[in-house]
Write an enzyme that holds these catalytic residues in place. Structure first.
Site, PDB file in Angstrom:
ATOM      1  N   SER A  52      44.119  38.565  26.119  1.00  0.00           N
ATOM      2  CA  SER A  52      43.366  37.330  26.185  1.00  0.00           C
ATOM      3  C   SER A  52      44.007  36.551  25.161  1.00  0.00           C
ATOM      4  O   SER A  52      44.182  35.281  24.909  1.00  0.00           O
ATOM      5  CB  SER A  52      42.049  37.139  25.748  1.00  0.00           C
ATOM      6  OG  SER A  52      41.292  37.871  24.804  1.00  0.00           O
ATOM      7  N   ASP A  90      44.780  46.081  23.477  1.00  0.00           N
ATOM      8  CA  ASP A  90      45.133  46.092  24.903  1.00  0.00           C
ATOM      9  C   ASP A  90      46.645  46.388  25.165  1.00  0.00           C
ATOM     10  O   ASP A  90      47.521  45.927  24.547  1.00  0.00           O
ATOM     11  CB  ASP A  90      44.760  44.604  25.272  1.00  0.00           C
ATOM     12  CG  ASP A  90      43.704  44.315  26.362  1.00  0.00           C
ATOM     13  OD1 ASP A  90      43.441  45.321  26.767  1.00  0.00           O
ATOM     14  OD2 ASP A  90      43.482  43.432  26.684  1.00  0.00           O
ATOM     15  N   GLU A 189      33.874  43.952  33.744  1.00  0.00           N
ATOM     16  CA  GLU A 189      33.849  42.924  33.479  1.00  0.00           C
ATOM     17  C   GLU A 189      33.819  41.988  34.995  1.00  0.00           C
ATOM     18  O   GLU A 189      34.199  42.332  35.944  1.00  0.00           O
ATOM     19  CB  GLU A 189      35.485  42.044  33.021  1.00  0.00           C
ATOM     20  CG  GLU A 189      35.535  40.737  33.182  1.00  0.00           C
ATOM     21  CD  GLU A 189      36.911  40.197  32.486  1.00  0.00           C
ATOM     22  OE1 GLU A 189      37.353  41.090  31.765  1.00  0.00           O
ATOM     23  OE2 GLU A 189      37.252  38.977  32.221  1.00  0.00           O
TER      24      GLU A 189
HETATM   25  O1  KIV Z   1      41.684  40.607  26.499  1.00  0.00           O
HETATM   26  C1  KIV Z   1      40.640  40.523  26.270  1.00  0.00           C
HETATM   27  O2  KIV Z   1      40.191  39.881  25.432  1.00  0.00           O
HETATM   28  C2  KIV Z   1      39.679  41.269  27.024  1.00  0.00           C
HETATM   29  C3  KIV Z   1      38.121  41.248  27.025  1.00  0.00           C
HETATM   30  C4  KIV Z   1      37.379  40.248  26.910  1.00  0.00           C
HETATM   31  C5  KIV Z   1      37.499  42.429  27.711  1.00  0.00           C
HETATM   32  O3  KIV Z   1      40.194  42.076  28.019  1.00  0.00           O
END
Ligand code: KIV
Length: 289
Positions: A52, A90, A189
């Site tokens: 994100s 991530d 989510e």
């Molecule tokens: O990238 C992100 O911030 C996310 C979360 C909000 C679950 O995947």
């Protein structure tokens, strides 16, 4: 009783134990040193350097352009600001879609060069073999199913998932597959509360909800959303805890005005010569050449 004080470092066994004890897990994103420090000092259990960051701090219009190098850059900064929380990074779009070996290479970099303690990836049954591979190489994995932003084109936008019995059954099978493959936690989510509750009760690993209602074992939100540092309309599930946007805008405006009117800096905000240096200098410059 809240056990924030009781643990000086969050670990994966501690996260798993949390579910057994029925204690909730608080998670937030952070992408740099100052916000990671604040999130960590607040006692948040899991700090996610999420993709994100692409939308929130890099200004992209989706998470798709985010690269592994960009995640790594932000991960290192966030890691330096974190002592207690478990740091999860991530895997961005493209880093695990072109083959398991490439995914393994990126995940290893996140642990070795970025200091991550786990990685997160999107997808259910189709990621089973990849999750197994990563876990076999000592890389803890957090799964992520439901409204998965990296599938925005396939899903036709950011739409709540699992609204029909058929799609709910698919998500249930995905959740089970992620657990069976060895993930230590699962992000749910954008799914109905009822479905999130069923998945949470069926799994042994903790579920972490975002737009999935209160019955998950933990919650995660994007830090910038809850402090009002994102632009545009917020999602229904985002609870605003602060309005940093207005606070920062007002601070910048006050500064600009002070500079424009000569009110900044003041004498107290300036460095000074000592009295004797002033006198000496004045004598020197007033002496005829
Ligand atoms: O990238 C992100 O911030 C996310 C979360 C909000 C679950 O995947």
């Amino acid at each position: 009783m809240d056990r924030i004080e009781a643990v000086s470092k969050v670990t994966i066994p501690w996260i798993l134990e949390r579910k057994l004890r029925g204690e909730k897990i608080a998670c937030l994103t952070a992408y740099d040193y100052p916000t990671a420090r604040l999130v960590d000092e607040a006692g948040v259990d899991i700090l996610l350097v999420g993709d994100s960051l692409g939308e929130v701090v890099l200004g992209y219009d989706s998470t798709l352009p985010v690269t592994a190098d960009e995640i790594l850059h932000h991960l290192r900064a966030a890691r330096r600001g974190t002592r207690r929380a478990l740091v999860v990074a991530d895997l961005p779009y493209g880093s695990y879609h072109v083959g398991r070996e490439e995914a393994l290479r990126v995940a290893v970099r996140f642990l070795k060069e970025g200091g991550a303690e786990a990685v997160k990836l999107e997808g259910g049954r189709k990621r089973g073999a990849l999750i197994r591979r990563l876990v076999r190489e000592e890389i803890p994995v957090m799964g992520h199913i439901g409204l998965t932003p990296q599938s925005v084109h396939a899903l036709g936008g950011h739409r709540v998932q699992g609204k029909t019995l058929e799609s709910a059954a698919e998500l249930l099978a995905d959740a089970q597959a992620v657990e069976d493959a060895g993930a230590f936690a699962l992000v749910l989510e954008g799914i109905p509360r009822e479905l999130a509750g069923i998945i949470t009760r069926r799994l042994r690993i903790p579920t972490v909800g975002i737009g999935a209602g209160p019955d998950c074992d933990g919650q995660i939100l994007v830090l910038h959303d809850i402090i009002g540092l994102t632009f545009g309309p917020g999602a229904k599930f985002v609870r605003p805890y602060a309005n940093a946007r207005e606070l920062l805008r007002a601070a910048c405006e006050s500064y600009r005005e002070d500079v424009a009117r000569g009110r900044y800096p003041s004498d107290q905000e300036s460095y000074h010569w000592s009295q004797s240096l002033c006198e000496h200098f004045e004598k020197e410059v007033s002496r005829p050449a």
